[in-house]
Motif scaffolding. Structure first.
Motif, PDB file in Angstrom:
ATOM      1  N   ASP A  41      34.879  38.989  44.554  1.00  0.00           N
ATOM      2  CA  ASP A  41      36.261  39.379  44.252  1.00  0.00           C
ATOM      3  C   ASP A  41      36.314  40.898  44.333  1.00  0.00           C
ATOM      4  O   ASP A  41      35.810  41.586  43.449  1.00  0.00           O
ATOM      5  CB  ASP A  41      36.653  38.892  42.863  1.00  0.00           C
ATOM      6  N   SER A  43      38.533  42.936  43.809  1.00  0.00           N
ATOM      7  CA  SER A  43      39.266  43.647  42.754  1.00  0.00           C
ATOM      8  C   SER A  43      38.413  43.798  41.495  1.00  0.00           C
ATOM      9  O   SER A  43      38.770  44.549  40.593  1.00  0.00           O
ATOM     10  CB  SER A  43      40.569  42.927  42.413  1.00  0.00           C
ATOM     11  N   ASN A  63      40.890  39.075  47.148  1.00  0.00           N
ATOM     12  CA  ASN A  63      41.530  40.327  46.726  1.00  0.00           C
ATOM     13  C   ASN A  63      41.087  41.517  47.578  1.00  0.00           C
ATOM     14  O   ASN A  63      40.696  42.562  47.069  1.00  0.00           O
ATOM     15  CB  ASN A  63      41.294  40.590  45.239  1.00  0.00           C
ATOM     16  N   GLN A  71      37.749  49.952  51.557  1.00  0.00           N
ATOM     17  CA  GLN A  71      36.909  49.809  50.370  1.00  0.00           C
ATOM     18  C   GLN A  71      35.483  49.740  50.869  1.00  0.00           C
ATOM     19  O   GLN A  71      35.222  49.194  51.939  1.00  0.00           O
ATOM     20  CB  GLN A  71      37.270  48.535  49.601  1.00  0.00           C
TER      21      GLN A  71
END
Length: 134
Positions: A41, A43, A63, A71
Motif C-alpha cells: 500500500d 500510502s 494507492n 514516489q
C-alpha cells in the motif's frame, strides 16, 4: 470546525518546491502475504520489509500516486532459513532488460533490496541490490 479545509492540503500545495532543512525519514512497513501474494500500500510508506516463506508474487501496489506524480522507495526481502524463494511481479512493474532480470538471491537468510520509482505513467520501475552484507 474546519470542515474540509485541511483535507485538500496535498492538492493545494502540489507544484510547489519543497526545501527540507532536515533529513526526511520513513519507517519500514511490514508486509504480510495472503496466499503468497504481497500487495504494498503505497500510502502506508515507502519502505517495505518481508521474509517470504514460499515462492511469491509482488502484486501491483494499491494507492499509487496520481499520474504525473512520483514516489520512490525500497522493498527489503530476506530469504527464510530454507531459501530459494522466487518472485513474480504484477504487470505494473518494469525493469531494464525486462522484469525477468530481477532475480532474488537464493541462499538461506540472504538479504536483497529492490528499489523502485513510480514513473509518470504509473509504472513501477525496479532494480535490485543482491546479497547485502555488512
Amino acid at each position: 470546525m474546519f470542515g474540509n479545509q485541511f483535507n485538500d492540503l496535498s492538492k493545494r500545495f502540489r507544484g510547489l518546491i519543497n526545501v527540507f532543512t532536515k533529513a526526511q525519514r520513513s519507517r519500514g512497513v511490514a508486509l504480510a502475504a495472503v496466499a503468497n501474494v504481497y500487495t504494498p500500500d503505497f500510502s502506508a510508506g515507502i519502505f517495505f520489509n518481508f521474509t517470504p516463506g514460499a515462492n511469491f508474487t509482488l502484486a501491483n501496489p494499491t494507492n499509487m500516486p496520481d499520474l504525473g506524480d512520483h514516489q520512490s522507495g525500497s522493498f527489503f526481502i530476506t530469504q527464510d532459513a530454507t531459501g530459494s524463494r522466487t518472485i513474480t511481479f504484477g504487470n505494473k512493474y518494469q525493469a531494464a532488460g525486462g522484469i525477468s532480470t530481477i532475480v532474488l538471491s537464493t541462499a538461506p537468510n540472504t538479504k536483497d533490496r529492490i528499489d523502485y520509482v513510480v514513473g509518470p505513467l504509473g509504472n513501477v520501475h525496479v532494480s535490485i541490490a543482491k546479497d547485502i552484507k555488512a
